[in-house]
Design a protein around this motif. Structure first.
Motif, PDB file in Angstrom:
ATOM      1  N   GLY A   3       0.851  -1.134  -0.104  1.00 53.87           N
ATOM      2  CA  GLY A   3       0.015  -0.114  -0.141  1.00 53.87           C
ATOM      3  C   GLY A   3       0.875   1.256  -0.037  1.00 53.87           C
ATOM      4  O   GLY A   3       0.433   2.122  -0.631  1.00 53.87           O
ATOM      5  N   PHE A   4       1.864   1.274   0.618  1.00 52.64           N
ATOM      6  CA  PHE A   4       2.841   2.363   0.768  1.00 52.64           C
ATOM      7  C   PHE A   4       3.377   2.549  -0.794  1.00 52.64           C
ATOM      8  O   PHE A   4       3.570   3.658  -1.040  1.00 52.64           O
ATOM      9  CB  PHE A   4       3.972   2.094   1.968  1.00 52.64           C
ATOM     10  CG  PHE A   4       3.548   2.280   3.310  1.00 52.64           C
ATOM     11  CD1 PHE A   4       3.374   3.426   3.836  1.00 52.64           C
ATOM     12  CD2 PHE A   4       2.993   1.174   3.974  1.00 52.64           C
ATOM     13  CE1 PHE A   4       2.701   3.861   5.372  1.00 52.64           C
ATOM     14  CE2 PHE A   4       2.656   1.361   5.308  1.00 52.64           C
ATOM     15  CZ  PHE A   4       2.606   2.433   5.892  1.00 52.64           C
ATOM     16  N   ALA A   5       3.745   1.565  -1.263  1.00 52.27           N
ATOM     17  CA  ALA A   5       4.431   1.642  -2.417  1.00 52.27           C
ATOM     18  C   ALA A   5       3.451   2.173  -3.711  1.00 52.27           C
ATOM     19  O   ALA A   5       3.932   3.099  -4.762  1.00 52.27           O
ATOM     20  CB  ALA A   5       4.927   0.289  -2.969  1.00 52.27           C
ATOM     21  N   VAL A   6       2.288   1.747  -3.785  1.00 52.68           N
ATOM     22  CA  VAL A   6       1.411   2.133  -4.773  1.00 52.68           C
ATOM     23  C   VAL A   6       0.890   3.562  -4.457  1.00 52.68           C
ATOM     24  O   VAL A   6       0.202   4.271  -5.531  1.00 52.68           O
ATOM     25  CB  VAL A   6       0.415   1.384  -5.047  1.00 52.68           C
ATOM     26  CG1 VAL A   6       1.091  -0.160  -5.439  1.00 52.68           C
ATOM     27  CG2 VAL A   6      -0.703   0.970  -4.069  1.00 52.68           C
ATOM     28  N   ALA A   7       0.550   4.128  -3.277  1.00 54.48           N
ATOM     29  CA  ALA A   7      -0.033   5.245  -2.931  1.00 54.48           C
ATOM     30  C   ALA A   7       0.471   6.393  -3.884  1.00 54.48           C
ATOM     31  O   ALA A   7      -0.492   7.262  -4.434  1.00 54.48           O
ATOM     32  CB  ALA A   7       0.104   5.633  -1.552  1.00 54.48           C
ATOM     33  N   PRO A   8       1.680   6.869  -4.015  1.00 51.51           N
ATOM     34  CA  PRO A   8       1.905   8.092  -4.919  1.00 51.51           C
ATOM     35  C   PRO A   8       1.600   7.869  -6.388  1.00 51.51           C
ATOM     36  O   PRO A   8       1.276   8.738  -6.914  1.00 51.51           O
ATOM     37  CB  PRO A   8       3.653   8.109  -4.544  1.00 51.51           C
ATOM     38  CG  PRO A   8       4.016   6.815  -4.293  1.00 51.51           C
ATOM     39  CD  PRO A   8       3.135   6.230  -3.422  1.00 51.51           C
ATOM     40  N   LEU A 135       5.348  10.212  -7.468  1.00 55.97           N
ATOM     41  CA  LEU A 135       4.234  11.055  -7.486  1.00 55.97           C
ATOM     42  C   LEU A 135       4.464  12.059  -8.608  1.00 55.97           C
ATOM     43  O   LEU A 135       3.711  12.008  -9.511  1.00 55.97           O
ATOM     44  CB  LEU A 135       4.055  11.651  -6.286  1.00 55.97           C
ATOM     45  CG  LEU A 135       2.596  12.348  -5.940  1.00 55.97           C
ATOM     46  CD1 LEU A 135       2.436  12.699  -4.505  1.00 55.97           C
ATOM     47  CD2 LEU A 135       2.499  13.621  -6.738  1.00 55.97           C
ATOM     48  N   PRO A 136       5.490  12.799  -8.665  1.00 54.24           N
ATOM     49  CA  PRO A 136       5.886  13.527  -9.849  1.00 54.24           C
ATOM     50  C   PRO A 136       6.389  12.950 -10.941  1.00 54.24           C
ATOM     51  O   PRO A 136       5.809  13.467 -12.247  1.00 54.24           O
ATOM     52  CB  PRO A 136       7.024  14.518  -9.364  1.00 54.24           C
ATOM     53  CG  PRO A 136       7.689  13.487  -8.061  1.00 54.24           C
ATOM     54  CD  PRO A 136       6.590  12.905  -7.531  1.00 54.24           C
ATOM     55  N   THR A 293     -11.848   7.434  -2.322  1.00 54.43           N
ATOM     56  CA  THR A 293     -11.885   5.926  -3.140  1.00 54.43           C
ATOM     57  C   THR A 293     -10.519   5.450  -2.784  1.00 54.43           C
ATOM     58  O   THR A 293     -10.157   4.405  -2.766  1.00 54.43           O
ATOM     59  CB  THR A 293     -12.257   6.455  -4.578  1.00 54.43           C
ATOM     60  OG1 THR A 293     -13.541   7.035  -4.593  1.00 54.43           O
ATOM     61  CG2 THR A 293     -12.195   5.086  -5.361  1.00 54.43           C
ATOM     62  N   LEU A 294      -9.507   6.477  -3.094  1.00 55.46           N
ATOM     63  CA  LEU A 294      -7.926   5.984  -2.780  1.00 55.46           C
ATOM     64  C   LEU A 294      -7.633   5.276  -1.665  1.00 55.46           C
ATOM     65  O   LEU A 294      -7.108   4.185  -1.575  1.00 55.46           O
ATOM     66  CB  LEU A 294      -6.996   7.156  -3.177  1.00 55.46           C
ATOM     67  CG  LEU A 294      -6.816   7.780  -4.563  1.00 55.46           C
ATOM     68  CD1 LEU A 294      -5.836   8.783  -4.451  1.00 55.46           C
ATOM     69  CD2 LEU A 294      -5.908   6.612  -5.075  1.00 55.46           C
ATOM     70  N   LEU A 295      -8.213   5.808  -0.445  1.00 53.47           N
ATOM     71  CA  LEU A 295      -8.177   5.207   0.662  1.00 53.47           C
ATOM     72  C   LEU A 295      -8.793   3.993   0.796  1.00 53.47           C
ATOM     73  O   LEU A 295      -7.982   2.882   1.418  1.00 53.47           O
ATOM     74  CB  LEU A 295      -8.818   6.263   1.935  1.00 53.47           C
ATOM     75  CG  LEU A 295      -8.494   5.865   3.213  1.00 53.47           C
ATOM     76  CD1 LEU A 295      -7.033   5.783   3.605  1.00 53.47           C
ATOM     77  CD2 LEU A 295      -9.542   6.842   4.137  1.00 53.47           C
TER      78      LEU A 295
END
Length: 320
Positions: A3-8, A135-136, A293-295
């Motif tokens: 989850g940490f990896a795909v969040a950005p 992210l960027p 939705t992301l959460l």
């Protein structure tokens, strides 16, 4: 955790209001990089993991996956990355940045605890950069423009994950890493665990952890304040973020002060609270509905992945 990896990646897609197909592509890209980094790390740490009882059920340690199989899988993923870069319609610069990101992840996960030239503190910051940079990069890949709020969110997430690595990541394997002669921020700071599994740390380590948390909190609030959003969106986001970062800061203080035990799986409560706070701080940029939705997606994925790992550790399913 995945989850940490795909969040950005998903936050970047949500910022641009990208179609579902692009979001699925970004999710797949983030998951592939996470798997690649985990396999590289497991290969690099294999000698130390074999001497660490808590890692006895790891696929490589247990022998259910051979070193050759893991290496071939890494090579296959690199071929997949090459195909993606070749097929992508994003700017050449962003595609090259993606390749550089994978190279940084490979380097960081190989030498994170064993580099003799780069200090452990710098290695942990590089880890944060590698995990937040998507992210960027993802915004650029989709043809969007990166604004100041996007950069602040990136900095906040990088600080959050550098802190998680220096605390949760370092403490869960502290004794085994010290025995194996590895180098981490916690070992360099002369942190020890009591027989009860509590932290015995000098003031400098506690100050470092709490300063990183405060910097991360400041970056989250700055991101919220610089985003263009409605008043109601800002208020709702603030009502979510403020208590979460307070809970995270409190739990971090309790942990590094030795007032509770260290999680042997590295899943500390302050990490979860910070991660949800990051998504809350992104809501002014992506909108309340997209943020919710992301959460839901990220936590559903994390829950399912955790359940699969638990079942695998009990021998009820086979992984690999």
């Amino acid at each position: 955790m995945a989850g940490f990896a795909v969040a950005p990646y998903l936050v970047a897609g949500a910022i641009l209001r990208a179609p579902v197909t692009d979001l699925v592509g970004l999710f797949t890209l983030g998951l592939a990089l996470h798997c690649f980094a985990c396999i590289v790390n497991d290969l690099a740490d294999l000698p130390a993991d074999r001497a660490n009882p808590s890692r006895a059920k790891s696929a490589l340690v247990a022998g259910s996956v051979s070193q050759n199989e893991a290496t071939y899988l890494c090579l296959l993923m690199l071929l997949g990355l090459a195909a993606f870069v070749a097929a992508s319609r994003g700017p050449v610069s962003s595609r090259l940045e993606l390749v550089a990101l994978w190279a940084l992840m490979a380097y960081g996960n190989t030498y994170q605890k064993r580099s003799r030239r780069v200090p452990p503190l710098v290695m942990d910051q590089l880890c944060g950069v590698a995990l937040a940079a998507p992210l960027p990069i993802s915004i650029a890949l989709l043809g969007g423009s990166i604004n100041a709020t996007d950069w602040v969110l990136t900095v906040a997430y990088g600080l959050q994950l550098s802190l998680a690595n220096s605390v949760a990541g370092n403490l869960k394997d502290l004794d085994a890493d010290r025995l194996a002669g590895l180098r981490t921020v916690a070992i360099a700071a002369e942190v020890f665990l009591t027989p009860e599994g509590r932290v015995n740390a000098p003031s400098a380590y506690k100050l470092y952890a709490q300063a990183m948390e405060l910097l991360m909190i400041g970056a989250l609030f700055l991101a919220m304040c610089t985003a263009r959003c409605t008043t109601i969106t800002f208020v709702v986001s603030l009502s979510v973020v403020a208590p979460l970062v307070a809970i995270a800061a409190r739990d971090l203080h309790v942990l590094v002060s030795g007032k509770r035990r260290v999680s042997q799986q590295g899943r500390e409560r302050f990490m979860i609270a910070n991660a949800v706070a990051f998504l809350g701080a992104a809501c002014p940029s992506v909108g309340l509905y997209a943020g919710a939705t992301l959460l839901a997606v990220i936590f559903a994925w994390t829950y399912l992945a955790t359940v699969a790992l638990v079942l695998a550790s009990r021998g009820e399913v086979t992984v690999g």
